[in-house]
Design a protein around this motif. Structure first.
Motif, short mmCIF file in Angstrom:
data_model
loop_
_atom_site.label_atom_id
_atom_site.label_comp_id
_atom_site.label_asym_id
_atom_site.label_seq_id
_atom_site.Cartn_x
_atom_site.Cartn_y
_atom_site.Cartn_z
N THR A 1 0.84 -1.19 0.00
CA THR A 1 0.00 0.00 0.00
C THR A 1 0.88 1.25 0.00
N LEU A 2 0.48 2.24 -0.81
CA LEU A 2 1.16 3.53 -0.88
C LEU A 2 0.33 4.55 -0.11
N PHE A 3 0.97 5.21 0.86
CA PHE A 3 0.36 6.30 1.62
C PHE A 3 1.05 7.59 1.18
N VAL A 4 0.27 8.61 0.85
CA VAL A 4 0.81 9.89 0.43
C VAL A 4 0.34 10.96 1.40
N GLU A 5 1.31 11.65 2.01
CA GLU A 5 1.00 12.74 2.93
C GLU A 5 1.44 14.04 2.28
N ALA A 6 0.46 14.91 1.99
CA ALA A 6 0.74 16.21 1.37
C ALA A 6 -0.34 17.20 1.81
N ASN A 7 0.08 18.40 2.10
CA ASN A 7 -0.85 19.47 2.52
C ASN A 7 -1.72 19.07 3.70
N GLY A 8 -1.15 18.29 4.64
CA GLY A 8 -1.89 17.88 5.83
C GLY A 8 -2.88 16.76 5.62
N LYS A 9 -2.96 16.21 4.44
CA LYS A 9 -3.89 15.11 4.14
C LYS A 9 -3.11 13.84 3.84
N VAL A 10 -3.70 12.70 4.17
CA VAL A 10 -3.09 11.41 3.87
C VAL A 10 -4.06 10.61 3.01
N THR A 11 -3.56 10.14 1.88
CA THR A 11 -4.35 9.25 1.03
C THR A 11 -3.62 7.92 0.93
N LYS A 12 -4.36 6.88 0.55
CA LYS A 12 -3.72 5.58 0.38
C LYS A 12 -4.31 4.87 -0.82
N GLU A 13 -3.46 4.05 -1.44
CA GLU A 13 -3.91 3.27 -2.58
C GLU A 13 -3.05 2.02 -2.68
N PRO A 14 -3.63 0.93 -3.19
CA PRO A 14 -2.84 -0.30 -3.34
C PRO A 14 -1.83 -0.15 -4.49
N LEU A 15 -0.69 -0.79 -4.34
CA LEU A 15 0.33 -0.79 -5.39
C LEU A 15 0.08 -1.95 -6.34
N SER A 16 0.40 -1.74 -7.59
CA SER A 16 0.25 -2.81 -8.58
C SER A 16 1.33 -3.86 -8.37
N ASP A 17 1.09 -5.04 -8.90
CA ASP A 17 2.10 -6.10 -8.84
C ASP A 17 3.39 -5.65 -9.53
N GLN A 18 3.24 -4.88 -10.60
CA GLN A 18 4.40 -4.39 -11.34
C GLN A 18 5.26 -3.48 -10.46
N ALA A 19 4.63 -2.58 -9.73
CA ALA A 19 5.37 -1.68 -8.83
C ALA A 19 6.07 -2.48 -7.73
N LEU A 20 5.41 -3.49 -7.21
CA LEU A 20 6.00 -4.30 -6.15
C LEU A 20 7.23 -5.07 -6.66
N LYS A 21 7.21 -5.49 -7.93
CA LYS A 21 8.37 -6.17 -8.52
C LYS A 21 9.60 -5.28 -8.49
N PHE A 22 9.40 -3.99 -8.74
CA PHE A 22 10.53 -3.05 -8.74
C PHE A 22 10.97 -2.72 -7.32
N LEU A 23 10.04 -2.65 -6.38
CA LEU A 23 10.40 -2.32 -5.01
C LEU A 23 11.15 -3.43 -4.30
N ASN A 24 10.84 -4.68 -4.62
CA ASN A 24 11.57 -5.78 -3.97
C ASN A 24 12.64 -6.38 -4.88
N PHE A 25 12.87 -5.75 -6.03
CA PHE A 25 13.93 -6.11 -6.97
C PHE A 25 13.75 -7.49 -7.61
N SER A 26 12.55 -8.05 -7.54
CA SER A 26 12.32 -9.35 -8.18
C SER A 26 12.29 -9.23 -9.70
N PHE A 27 12.19 -8.00 -10.24
CA PHE A 27 12.23 -7.82 -11.68
C PHE A 27 13.58 -8.28 -12.24
N LEU A 28 14.62 -8.28 -11.41
CA LEU A 28 15.95 -8.72 -11.86
C LEU A 28 15.95 -10.19 -12.27
N GLU A 29 14.99 -10.96 -11.77
CA GLU A 29 14.91 -12.38 -12.09
C GLU A 29 13.88 -12.66 -13.18
N ASP A 30 13.13 -11.65 -13.61
CA ASP A 30 12.04 -11.83 -14.58
C ASP A 30 12.56 -11.65 -16.00
#
Length: 161
Positions: free
Chosen positions: A72-101
């Motif tokens: 989940t991505l949480f964004v805090e800007a201008n005193g507000k916090v929003t959240k949204e789920p991350l795509s599988d593609q984004a998660l591949k880059f964040l945990n570096f599993s794309f290096l094996e794909d």
């Protein structure tokens, strides 16, 4: 390419993944160059990773915090916090599993530079990561709308809790 070189590249990618999955903090500067309107934006801040939380804290030009917790991505800007789920593609880059794909990406190395090219994807044109001692120094991401250039400095690795 001889098998020995492939083995060395594989060990280097594994070592890079190990380093980047540790707890760390570093400074970054991001320059976004927009292709169609011939302008750019610059952002300065810090990146911190602690266990399965990754925090991008932008300090200039305006204060914003992007916190990634698990999937989940949480964004805090201008005193507000929003959240949204991350795509599988984004998660591949964040945990570096794309290096094996290797079915989705073609990965090439040249000295201390790692290149990633999508095989059939339109997500981006290419990614170029300059590494020194398994630590990223510069990341360039080119897509159809812009080129993003990240420069990293002052890396500190923290003991895992």
């Amino acid at each position: 390419m001889p098998g020995f070189l492939l083995l060395l590249i594989g060990l280097s990618l594994d070592s890079l993944k190990v380093y980047l999955n540790k707890n760390f903090s570093c400074y970054f500067q991001e320059i976004a160059v927009y292709k169609e309107i011939a302008t750019s934006d610059t952002f300065i801040g810090t990146i911190t990773r602690k266990d399965n939380t990754l925090i991008f804290e932008i300090k200039k030009p305006t204060r914003e915090v992007y916190k990634i917790l698990n999937d989940t991505l949480f964004v805090e800007a201008n005193g507000k916090v929003t959240k949204e789920p991350l795509s599988d593609q984004a998660l591949k880059f964040l945990n570096f599993s794309f290096l094996e794909d290797t079915t989705t990406y073609r990965i090439a190395t040249n000295d201390s530079i790692l290149y990633v090219y999508p095989r059939d994807s339109t997500d981006f044109n290419h990614l170029k990561l300059t590494i020194k001692g398994y630590i990223p120094k510069k990341l360039e991401l080119d897509d159809n709308q812009r080129k993003l250039i990240f420069k990293f400095s002052r890396w500190q690795f923290h003991k895992d809790q």
